[in-house]
Write a protein that holds these residues in place. Structure first.
Motif, PDB file in Angstrom:
ATOM      1  N   ASN A 237     -34.963 -12.013  -6.145  1.00  0.00           N
ATOM      2  CA  ASN A 237     -34.962 -13.095  -6.910  1.00  0.00           C
ATOM      3  C   ASN A 237     -36.108 -14.100  -7.349  1.00  0.00           C
ATOM      4  OD1 ASN A 237     -32.256 -12.728  -7.572  1.00  0.00           O
ATOM      5  ND2 ASN A 237     -31.612 -14.268  -5.534  1.00  0.00           N
ATOM      6  N   ARG A 238     -37.203 -14.098  -5.992  1.00  0.00           N
ATOM      7  CA  ARG A 238     -38.262 -14.939  -6.161  1.00  0.00           C
ATOM      8  C   ARG A 238     -39.328 -13.934  -6.795  1.00  0.00           C
ATOM      9  NH1 ARG A 238     -37.246 -16.375  -0.788  1.00  0.00           N
ATOM     10  NH2 ARG A 238     -38.796 -14.592   0.079  1.00  0.00           N
ATOM     11  N   LEU A 239     -39.458 -12.513  -6.813  1.00  0.00           N
ATOM     12  CA  LEU A 239     -40.382 -11.605  -7.272  1.00  0.00           C
ATOM     13  C   LEU A 239     -40.095 -11.572  -8.778  1.00  0.00           C
ATOM     14  CD1 LEU A 239     -42.364  -9.787  -6.203  1.00  0.00           C
ATOM     15  CD2 LEU A 239     -40.689  -7.968  -6.082  1.00  0.00           C
ATOM     16  N   LYS A 240     -38.748 -11.509  -9.175  1.00  0.00           N
ATOM     17  CA  LYS A 240     -38.374 -11.377 -10.809  1.00  0.00           C
ATOM     18  C   LYS A 240     -39.363 -12.258 -11.766  1.00  0.00           C
ATOM     19  CE  LYS A 240     -34.284  -8.472 -10.264  1.00  0.00           C
ATOM     20  NZ  LYS A 240     -32.815  -8.450 -10.189  1.00  0.00           N
ATOM     21  N   ASN A 241     -39.609 -13.315 -10.883  1.00  0.00           N
ATOM     22  CA  ASN A 241     -40.121 -14.386 -11.917  1.00  0.00           C
ATOM     23  C   ASN A 241     -41.835 -14.403 -11.849  1.00  0.00           C
ATOM     24  OD1 ASN A 241     -37.937 -15.898 -12.429  1.00  0.00           O
ATOM     25  ND2 ASN A 241     -37.877 -16.791 -10.645  1.00  0.00           N
ATOM     26  N   LEU A 242     -42.239 -13.351 -11.088  1.00  0.00           N
ATOM     27  CA  LEU A 242     -43.692 -13.236 -10.729  1.00  0.00           C
ATOM     28  C   LEU A 242     -44.066 -12.114 -11.776  1.00  0.00           C
ATOM     29  CD1 LEU A 242     -46.133 -13.742  -9.136  1.00  0.00           C
ATOM     30  CD2 LEU A 242     -45.441 -11.757  -7.530  1.00  0.00           C
ATOM     31  N   LYS A 243     -45.104 -12.788 -12.488  1.00  0.00           N
ATOM     32  CA  LYS A 243     -45.977 -11.791 -13.543  1.00  0.00           C
ATOM     33  C   LYS A 243     -47.442 -11.889 -13.195  1.00  0.00           C
ATOM     34  CE  LYS A 243     -42.521 -12.579 -17.043  1.00  0.00           C
ATOM     35  NZ  LYS A 243     -41.679 -11.393 -16.570  1.00  0.00           N
ATOM     36  N   ILE A 244     -48.052 -10.626 -13.120  1.00  0.00           N
ATOM     37  CA  ILE A 244     -49.369 -10.474 -12.959  1.00  0.00           C
ATOM     38  C   ILE A 244     -50.330 -10.008 -13.954  1.00  0.00           C
ATOM     39  CG2 ILE A 244     -51.255  -9.795 -11.253  1.00  0.00           C
ATOM     40  CD1 ILE A 244     -48.871  -9.565  -9.093  1.00  0.00           C
ATOM     41  N   PRO A 245     -51.027 -11.037 -14.882  1.00  0.00           N
ATOM     42  CA  PRO A 245     -51.877 -10.274 -15.938  1.00  0.00           C
ATOM     43  C   PRO A 245     -52.927  -9.461 -15.532  1.00  0.00           C
ATOM     44  CG  PRO A 245     -51.325 -12.819 -16.161  1.00  0.00           C
ATOM     45  CD  PRO A 245     -50.849 -12.264 -14.953  1.00  0.00           C
ATOM     46  N   LEU A 246     -53.007  -8.181 -16.109  1.00  0.00           N
ATOM     47  CA  LEU A 246     -54.098  -7.459 -15.894  1.00  0.00           C
ATOM     48  C   LEU A 246     -55.172  -7.422 -16.902  1.00  0.00           C
ATOM     49  CD1 LEU A 246     -52.000  -4.501 -14.366  1.00  0.00           C
ATOM     50  CD2 LEU A 246     -53.189  -6.299 -13.098  1.00  0.00           C
TER      51      LEU A 246
END
Length: 582
Positions: A237-246
């Motif tokens: 649940n916490r991970l699904k909100n994590l976005k890492i732009p490349l």
């Protein structure tokens, strides 16, 4: 050890404890006096201990050797000329791990007793054995994971097995593992799922509930799934909100994705420093990141860390993790292919159902068309002669000099002609031609259905159906079979004259308590007005007949069919009904 015995005999005969024979031995060895002083030590022993021959360190006593080996070397064995020592392991002065077996042998010489120490360096054999055991373990883990994935096609279940294998003690033994999918359009990694404890307390609770060692990976997969279910859900649940732009070309995870290179990120050897902030985001000082590669594409990244234990990640761990990432990529591709095939089969099944329905509807429409044409032919062929016969019979009846029996026969002929005309009118009456009752119908949905039926037969025809958002409800009332027949006839009649490259646009309007469907042709090669006039011309033969039947069907159901012009001056056919929901 025949070579050692031979050399010992030579030493005994030489009676010289400083003899150079010890230097010629191919294995580590040294001579020690009864006072535990080093008499001689050969280069192989110096190398084993890691002593820098150019430095100031000199080995002069047995205590110095013991301090490096970390074991006491007793030179006085009990009642034995040779004592086999136990296996020992130590880290030498160069920081190298060594594994050896120590043997000591007392020798009597003229000057007294000396002790010969021989060390058999088994480091290479031990390391090769350890490496072989590790590879066997890796192959066993990999084999069990492949076996577990063999019959599973659920996307999330496949990823869960992969992540459990990465974090299980019987697997790779990482504390946590996260899976990110690569969004090519947004050029960013998006958190999808993860597994592992979020705190030392949670780790203790989870690990204490897991089974003891010695079980296979397959045996613990189910246990891990049940035990870590709540923890994995919280992490996911916490991970699904994590976005890492490349988008930044020097981003450390960008190198993993774009260069397809696994990396150990963080720690003393990390090249990114604190600029990328990924270690802070994940809450660790070091983690491994490996790409999930399928063909030429990177599907995502798997990261693993030792958030709880703090164990340093080695390059050997990285290579093992890459194997699981490759397996995850294969499983994801297989699942996507299966899902794509499943979706295609569902669409194909739906298309077959629609085709069968379209064929049934087309058969109904063609029956209605045939019935309409047949009744029109009957009317043309029978009504005129019937009217003539009836007219002559009426004249005969009115003749004053006609015998009664002839008058009675003429009256019978007249009555039968009248009955026949009435029967013809009944056959031609639309109220008797269709048995279906009136019902509400959506004009837009009926036109879309007829379009699909029509295009199943006329595959090269272009028809676009437009429904503006503000059209409102397009509901009318009538006998749906007759309405379908009318729309199909209009499409067929327009299609017969219009080039396949020309598109037929159908638009819908709702205004003044009416709902309207408008047929408009895009073309510059002919006059729409002339064509529409030809359709409406009674002398146009079969076209006019069928359009006339369509007009009668629409009119009978309370609608109206007409011709007008668009704002661009294009002639159009329109069909309208009173709005049933007004």
């Amino acid at each position: 050890m025949p070579s050692l015995s031979k050399n010992v005999c030579q030493a005994d005969s030489a009676c010289d404890p400083s003899s150079s024979f010890i230097d010629n031995l191919p294995f580590p060895a040294f001579l020690c006096s009864e006072g535990l002083e080093i008499i001689s030590i050969n280069p192989a022993m110096i190398n084993l201990l890691g002593v820098n021959t150019r430095g100031d360190v000199r080995i002069t006593s047995l205590c110095q050797v013991e301090s490096i080996l970390g074991d006491r070397l007793d030179p006085y064995p009990e009642q034995s000329s040779i004592r086999q020592g136990s296996h020992i392991s130590f880290t030498n002065l160069r920081g190298e791990m060594r594994y050896c077996t120590v043997s000591v042998m007392p020798v009597e010489v003229k000057t007294g007793k000396i002790f010969i120490y021989v060390l058999q360096d088994e480091s290479r054999t031990y390391m090769l054995g350890e490496r072989l055991a590790r590879k066997n373990s890796e192959l066993s883990i990999f084999s069990q994971v492949v076996s577990a994935l063999g019959s599973i096609l659920n996307f999330d279940e496949i990823l869960q097995i992969i992540l459990i294998a990465i974090t299980a003690r019987e697997g790779l033994g990482f504390n946590r593992a996260f899976l990110f999918l690569y969004n090519q359009d947004e050029r960013q990694l998006e958190g999808y799922t993860g597994i592992g404890p979020s705190s030392p307390e949670e780790a203790g609770r989870i690990w204490s509930s897991l089974p003891d060692e010695g079980r296979s990976l397959m045996e613990v997969l189910k246990t891990y799934s049940a035990t870590m279910n709540d923890s994995a859900e919280n992490v996911s649940n916490r991970l699904k909100n994590l976005k890492i732009p490349l988008s930044h070309e020097h981003h450390i995870l960008g190198e993993v994705v774009f260069q397809k290179n696994p990396r150990i990120i963080g720690g003393a050897g990390c090249s990114c420093g604190s600029e990328c902030g990924i270690c802070t985001t994940l809450g660790v000082e070091q983690f491994a990141a490996v790409p999930m590669i399928a063909g030429k594409n990177v599907l995502g990244v798997i990261t693993a860390d030792n958030f709880i234990t703090g164990r340093t990640i080695r390059h050997r761990d990285l290579s093992q993790l890459q194997v699981f990432a490759n397996q995850a990529a294969i499983a994801i591709e297989r699942t996507r292919l299966y899902q794509s095939l499943s979706d295609y089969l569902k669409k194909l099944e739906k298309a077959n159902v629609n085709l069968r329905n379209a064929q049934e509807e087309l058969l109904k429409i063609e029956r209605v068309t045939l019935w309409s044409e047949l009744t029109s032919d009957i009317a043309h062929e029978l009504r005129n002669p019937t009217s003539i016969i009836g007219g002559f019979a009426a004249l005969i009846i009115k003749s004053p000099d006609l015998p009664d029996n002839i008058r009675e026969q003429a009256r019978i002929i007249y009555d039968e002609c009248t009955r026949l005309e009435s029967a013809l009118n009944t056959v031609l009456d639309f109220s008797k031609s269709f048995a279906q009752d009136k019902a509400e119908f959506d004009i837009y949905e009926v036109v879309c259905e007829i379009k699909e039926i029509f295009l199943a037969k006329e595959v090269n025809r272009q028809i676009r159906v437009h429904k503006p958002d503000d059209a409102g409800e397009l509901v009318a009332e009538g006998r749906v079979d007759q309405i379908k027949f009318a729309f199909y006839t209009i499409m067929s009649m327009i299609s017969e004259k219009v080039d396949p490259a020309c598109c037929i646009n159908i638009r819908f309007y709702s205004a003044d308590n009416n709902v309207k469907a408008v047929f408009e042709i895009e073309s510059s090669n002919f006059s729409e007005t002339d064509y529409l006039a030809e359709i409406a011309d009674p002398s146009a033969g079969r076209i006019a007949l069928r359009m006339s039947m369509a007009f009668e069907a629409i009119k009978y159901n309370g609608g109206n069919l007409g011709i007008d012009s668009s704002a661009e001056g294009r002639a159009r056919i329109y069909v309208e009904w009173p709005n049933a929901r007004r």
